[in-house]
Design a protein around this motif. Sequence first.
Motif, PDB file in Angstrom:
ATOM      1  N   ASP A 107       9.329  -8.238  -8.273  1.00 43.91           N
ATOM      2  CA  ASP A 107       8.759  -8.900  -7.101  1.00 43.91           C
ATOM      3  C   ASP A 107       9.830  -9.714  -6.378  1.00 43.91           C
ATOM      4  O   ASP A 107      10.397 -10.649  -6.944  1.00 43.91           O
ATOM      5  N   GLY A 118       0.524   3.800   1.479  1.00 42.59           N
ATOM      6  CA  GLY A 118       1.898   4.040   1.077  1.00 42.59           C
ATOM      7  C   GLY A 118       2.713   4.650   2.205  1.00 42.59           C
ATOM      8  O   GLY A 118       2.168   5.318   3.091  1.00 42.59           O
ATOM      9  N   GLY A 130       4.272  -8.090  -2.983  1.00 45.73           N
ATOM     10  CA  GLY A 130       5.493  -7.546  -3.547  1.00 45.73           C
ATOM     11  C   GLY A 130       5.208  -6.413  -4.505  1.00 45.73           C
ATOM     12  O   GLY A 130       4.052  -6.086  -4.792  1.00 45.73           O
ATOM     13  N   SER A 131       6.287  -5.816  -5.007  1.00 41.16           N
ATOM     14  CA  SER A 131       6.183  -4.717  -5.954  1.00 41.16           C
ATOM     15  C   SER A 131       6.793  -5.186  -7.275  1.00 41.16           C
ATOM     16  O   SER A 131       6.725  -6.357  -7.620  1.00 41.16           O
ATOM     17  N   THR A 132       7.421  -4.284  -8.031  1.00 34.86           N
ATOM     18  CA  THR A 132       8.080  -4.616  -9.282  1.00 34.86           C
ATOM     19  C   THR A 132       9.514  -4.109  -9.246  1.00 34.86           C
ATOM     20  O   THR A 132       9.716  -2.905  -9.069  1.00 34.86           O
ATOM     21  N   HIS A 192       9.442   4.970   0.986  1.00 38.39           N
ATOM     22  CA  HIS A 192       9.361   3.646   1.590  1.00 38.39           C
ATOM     23  C   HIS A 192       9.965   3.736   2.992  1.00 38.39           C
ATOM     24  O   HIS A 192      10.346   4.810   3.446  1.00 38.39           O
ATOM     25  N   GLY A 237       3.529  -4.695   2.477  1.00 39.63           N
ATOM     26  CA  GLY A 237       4.031  -4.613   1.109  1.00 39.63           C
ATOM     27  C   GLY A 237       5.525  -4.385   1.094  1.00 39.63           C
ATOM     28  O   GLY A 237       6.033  -3.489   1.765  1.00 39.63           O
ATOM     29  N   TYR A 273       7.004  -0.723   1.368  1.00 35.30           N
ATOM     30  CA  TYR A 273       6.410   0.389   0.614  1.00 35.30           C
ATOM     31  C   TYR A 273       4.940   0.596   0.941  1.00 35.30           C
ATOM     32  O   TYR A 273       4.382   1.661   0.668  1.00 35.30           O
ATOM     33  N   ARG A 274       4.294  -0.420   1.549  1.00 34.18           N
ATOM     34  CA  ARG A 274       2.900  -0.281   1.957  1.00 34.18           C
ATOM     35  C   ARG A 274       2.658  -1.061   3.243  1.00 34.18           C
ATOM     36  O   ARG A 274       3.209  -2.154   3.425  1.00 34.18           O
ATOM     37  N   SER A 312       9.004  -3.831  -1.313  1.00 33.60           N
ATOM     38  CA  SER A 312       9.463  -3.439  -2.645  1.00 33.60           C
ATOM     39  C   SER A 312      10.879  -3.900  -2.952  1.00 33.60           C
ATOM     40  O   SER A 312      11.238  -4.021  -4.133  1.00 33.60           O
ATOM     41  N   ASP A 313      11.695  -4.156  -1.930  1.00 32.94           N
ATOM     42  CA  ASP A 313      13.081  -4.587  -2.166  1.00 32.94           C
ATOM     43  C   ASP A 313      13.563  -5.506  -1.058  1.00 32.94           C
ATOM     44  O   ASP A 313      13.266  -5.267   0.128  1.00 32.94           O
TER      45      ASP A 313
END
Length: 281
Positions: free
Chosen positions: A137, A214, A133-135, A266, A175, A208-209, A177-178
């Motif tokens: 998460d 990326g 996950g991202s931020t 993304h 990955g 996102y990844r 992100s949302d």
Amino acid sequence: MTAIGESTLRNLDHGDNAINPDGTIADSVGLFQQQERGYGPLADRMDPFKAATAFFTRLMGVPGWRTMEPTLAAHAVQINLDPNYYTPFYAPATAIVQGLISTGGAGACAIGGNAVQLAQQLVDAADQGRLIGSTPDHIKEIRWIAQGQAVPDCGVDVRILQVLVLALQVFDQVGVSDINRRCTGQIEGAGTASSHYFEGGGLAVDFYRLNGQGLTGADGNSLRLISALDPVMPDGARVGQVECRAEAGTTIGTTHFTQFDDTCTHLHIDVGFTDGQLTAG
């Protein structure tokens, strides 16, 4: 694209007897019509793997090649007379690559429609470091589903869970992100009109990844995921970043996805505007 332009994608054991700038006759052979000077022995130039490796090695040495028009990047390696020579071969090359990486769609490995079971698969992948996950998460939203918890405003549509499972069939690491912005209190982009937010949220996922790289929505991994998902998505499902692909000269045709504009940071996939189901089961 380059090999189509040079040899019509045939591993030719001869060239066209072109004259080099110094007056010598070119001894070009192979997919890329490479000469001994600069590319080495005949056996290497006739070996598709070695010839392609030599081409890509030189390509990566061209400053800014990733953002150049494809024909100009190829020209910087091949040094032919016309910088725009390869332009007509880009579309057929893209179609070939899509066919090779799609293999009939990600649904070739069938998945079910049980949300808890799908979420458990995804949690296993997260615990293995394959789903990150991202931020903020959003992976926690999947964990709650795997545990059988129905957390208010934190649900994830089963079709988005299926998309994530399918993505993990194509890539070693994914990955995200949302997913459900209502859950994390995010009001951004399309705001409350976003598939991340309306009708309880969780109707979209932003990647996102992929495999540590990326995404822009126009890069190779983004195109690979779109090509893999499109055959199994319901009509009306949406994929973002169409203008990013247009700007990069990497437009891609889709059968089930509707393409729309989005930021080039993304790859957005959503099912917020369709009642249809994936055909991956």
